[in-house]
Write a protein that holds these residues in place. Structure first.
Motif, PDB file in Angstrom:
ATOM      1  N   ILE A  45       8.546  -3.225  -5.959  1.00  9.71           N
ATOM      2  CA  ILE A  45       7.832  -2.009  -5.385  1.00  9.71           C
ATOM      3  C   ILE A  45       6.639  -2.465  -4.560  1.00  9.71           C
ATOM      4  O   ILE A  45       5.858  -3.284  -5.276  1.00  9.71           O
ATOM      5  CB  ILE A  45       7.544  -1.004  -6.671  1.00  9.71           C
ATOM      6  CG1 ILE A  45       8.775  -0.481  -7.100  1.00  9.71           C
ATOM      7  CG2 ILE A  45       6.857   0.208  -6.234  1.00  9.71           C
ATOM      8  CD1 ILE A  45       8.670   0.278  -8.326  1.00  9.71           C
ATOM      9  N   VAL A  46       6.263  -1.924  -3.422  1.00 10.00           N
ATOM     10  CA  VAL A  46       5.238  -2.268  -2.454  1.00 10.00           C
ATOM     11  C   VAL A  46       4.293  -1.051  -2.759  1.00 10.00           C
ATOM     12  O   VAL A  46       4.989   0.118  -2.523  1.00 10.00           O
ATOM     13  CB  VAL A  46       5.722  -2.512  -1.132  1.00 10.00           C
ATOM     14  CG1 VAL A  46       4.609  -2.776  -0.285  1.00 10.00           C
ATOM     15  CG2 VAL A  46       6.770  -3.808  -1.095  1.00 10.00           C
ATOM     16  N   GLY A  47       3.241  -1.351  -2.737  1.00  8.99           N
ATOM     17  CA  GLY A  47       2.005  -0.373  -2.739  1.00  8.99           C
ATOM     18  C   GLY A  47       1.289  -0.390  -1.595  1.00  8.99           C
ATOM     19  O   GLY A  47       1.036  -1.340  -0.953  1.00  8.99           O
ATOM     20  N   ALA A  48       0.694   0.754  -1.129  1.00 10.10           N
ATOM     21  CA  ALA A  48      -0.283   0.796  -0.097  1.00 10.10           C
ATOM     22  C   ALA A  48      -1.480   1.943  -0.375  1.00 10.10           C
ATOM     23  O   ALA A  48      -1.359   3.240  -0.513  1.00 10.10           O
ATOM     24  CB  ALA A  48       0.390   1.453   1.094  1.00 10.10           C
ATOM     25  N   CYS A  49      -2.471   1.241  -0.921  1.00  4.58           N
ATOM     26  CA  CYS A  49      -3.712   1.876  -1.793  1.00  4.58           C
ATOM     27  C   CYS A  49      -4.350   2.507  -0.599  1.00  4.58           C
ATOM     28  O   CYS A  49      -4.462   2.237   0.520  1.00  4.58           O
ATOM     29  CB  CYS A  49      -4.465   0.768  -2.177  1.00  4.58           C
ATOM     30  SG  CYS A  49      -6.018   1.527  -2.839  1.00  4.58           S
ATOM     31  N   GLN A  50      -4.910   3.808  -0.784  1.00  8.77           N
ATOM     32  CA  GLN A  50      -5.403   4.615   0.222  1.00  8.77           C
ATOM     33  C   GLN A  50      -7.188   4.309   0.231  1.00  8.77           C
ATOM     34  O   GLN A  50      -7.659   5.204   0.988  1.00  8.77           O
ATOM     35  CB  GLN A  50      -4.951   6.028  -0.025  1.00  8.77           C
ATOM     36  CG  GLN A  50      -3.648   6.192   0.240  1.00  8.77           C
ATOM     37  CD  GLN A  50      -3.121   5.709   1.621  1.00  8.77           C
ATOM     38  OE1 GLN A  50      -3.423   6.226   2.563  1.00  8.77           O
ATOM     39  NE2 GLN A  50      -2.117   4.784   1.490  1.00  8.77           N
ATOM     40  N   CYS A  51      -7.497   3.594  -0.555  1.00  7.41           N
ATOM     41  CA  CYS A  51      -9.206   3.380  -0.384  1.00  7.41           C
ATOM     42  C   CYS A  51      -9.369   2.840   1.047  1.00  7.41           C
ATOM     43  O   CYS A  51      -8.513   2.330   1.755  1.00  7.41           O
ATOM     44  CB  CYS A  51      -9.519   2.505  -1.524  1.00  7.41           C
ATOM     45  SG  CYS A  51      -9.249   0.567  -1.372  1.00  7.41           S
ATOM     46  N   SER A  91      -8.493   7.570  -6.256  1.00  9.91           N
ATOM     47  CA  SER A  91      -9.954   8.047  -5.754  1.00  9.91           C
ATOM     48  C   SER A  91     -10.221   8.809  -7.136  1.00  9.91           C
ATOM     49  O   SER A  91     -11.646   8.901  -7.183  1.00  9.91           O
ATOM     50  CB  SER A  91     -10.097   8.624  -4.680  1.00  9.91           C
ATOM     51  OG  SER A  91      -9.375   9.855  -4.225  1.00  9.91           O
ATOM     52  N   GLY A  92      -9.539   9.854  -7.780  1.00  9.43           N
ATOM     53  CA  GLY A  92     -10.065  10.470  -8.807  1.00  9.43           C
ATOM     54  C   GLY A  92      -9.910  10.073 -10.173  1.00  9.43           C
ATOM     55  O   GLY A  92     -10.265  10.632 -11.125  1.00  9.43           O
ATOM     56  N   GLU A  93      -9.711   8.725 -10.146  1.00 10.31           N
ATOM     57  CA  GLU A  93      -9.398   7.969 -11.590  1.00 10.31           C
ATOM     58  C   GLU A  93     -10.673   7.589 -12.074  1.00 10.31           C
ATOM     59  O   GLU A  93     -11.571   6.986 -11.407  1.00 10.31           O
ATOM     60  CB  GLU A  93      -8.630   6.771 -11.287  1.00 10.31           C
ATOM     61  CG  GLU A  93      -7.966   6.318 -12.230  1.00 10.31           C
ATOM     62  CD  GLU A  93      -6.981   5.142 -12.092  1.00 10.31           C
ATOM     63  OE1 GLU A  93      -5.889   5.107 -12.562  1.00 10.31           O
ATOM     64  OE2 GLU A  93      -7.114   4.252 -11.013  1.00 10.31           O
ATOM     65  N   ALA A  94     -10.968   7.801 -13.428  1.00 10.72           N
ATOM     66  CA  ALA A  94     -12.189   7.486 -14.059  1.00 10.72           C
ATOM     67  C   ALA A  94     -12.116   5.966 -14.250  1.00 10.72           C
ATOM     68  O   ALA A  94     -10.960   5.338 -14.463  1.00 10.72           O
ATOM     69  CB  ALA A  94     -12.412   8.146 -15.232  1.00 10.72           C
ATOM     70  N   LEU A  95     -13.201   5.308 -14.747  1.00 14.01           N
ATOM     71  CA  LEU A  95     -13.243   3.856 -14.882  1.00 14.01           C
ATOM     72  C   LEU A  95     -12.496   3.599 -16.163  1.00 14.01           C
ATOM     73  O   LEU A  95     -11.438   2.326 -15.755  1.00 14.01           O
ATOM     74  CB  LEU A  95     -14.497   3.508 -15.087  1.00 14.01           C
ATOM     75  CG  LEU A  95     -14.849   2.042 -15.487  1.00 14.01           C
ATOM     76  CD1 LEU A  95     -14.281   1.156 -14.099  1.00 14.01           C
ATOM     77  CD2 LEU A  95     -16.392   1.577 -15.902  1.00 14.01           C
ATOM     78  N   ASP A  96     -12.384   4.095 -17.195  1.00 15.92           N
ATOM     79  CA  ASP A  96     -11.602   3.837 -18.343  1.00 15.92           C
ATOM     80  C   ASP A  96     -10.023   3.667 -17.925  1.00 15.92           C
ATOM     81  O   ASP A  96      -9.285   2.986 -18.426  1.00 15.92           O
ATOM     82  CB  ASP A  96     -11.736   4.590 -19.362  1.00 15.92           C
ATOM     83  CG  ASP A  96     -13.263   4.382 -20.100  1.00 15.92           C
ATOM     84  OD1 ASP A  96     -13.759   3.083 -20.027  1.00 15.92           O
ATOM     85  OD2 ASP A  96     -13.477   5.058 -21.019  1.00 15.92           O
TER      86      ASP A  96
END
Length: 147
Positions: free
Chosen positions: A28-34, A119-124
């Motif tokens: 599976i290949v990912g493309a992070c949107q940051c 982008s909406g993910e909290a640090l933990d």
């Protein structure tokens, strides 16, 4: 059967060895949107069943970059500028997601990249997800503060 791929930066200061449990064509290949990953047009791979060795051949050429929540650092070559991996180190353990374009056999990753937005993910949550999904990594020749 395992599949071993080599790679690293363009000038050879940073090398990597990736051992996958399945053929690259099935990964599976990912493309992070940051914004960092989009500006690099990065496609990445990580698999908790895989293994990575990141070998720092020329420590002076290691460039690290942190942004956002600073939960990990980008591994770049200071000399040639190649983005090799995203690295997270905690309690002496390391995990990475590898930039496919830093691999010699990058063309073998033929699956379309899946868009990912954290982008909406909290640090933990981010730390937990990375430990569960990123690839366990051995750091070779790394400065003490990096692993």
């Amino acid at each position: 059967m395992t599949h071993r791929l080599n790679g690293g930066c363009h000038c050879g200061a940073i090398a990597l060895e990736l051992t996958l449990p399945r053929p690259p064509e099935e990964e599976i290949v990912g493309a992070c949107q940051c914004s960092f990953c989009r500006k690099h047009n990065a496609r990445t791979v990580s698999d908790p069943r895989a293994r990575v060795r990141l070998v720092l051949r020329e420590p002076a050429e290691l460039q690290r970059y942190r942004f956002g929540l600073a939960a990990s650092e980008v591994v770049l070559c200071r000399r040639c500028g190649v983005y090799v991996a995203m690295l997270m180190v905690e309690d002496g353990r390391a995990w990475t997601t590898i930039n496919i374009d830093a691999l010699d056999e990058r063309a073998r990753f033929t699956r379309p990249a899946e868009s990912r937005d954290f982008s909406g993910e909290a640090l933990d949550g981010r730390l937990g997800r990375r430990k569960a999904r990123w690839t366990p990594t051995e750091l070779v020749g790394w400065p003490e503060e990096g692993g």
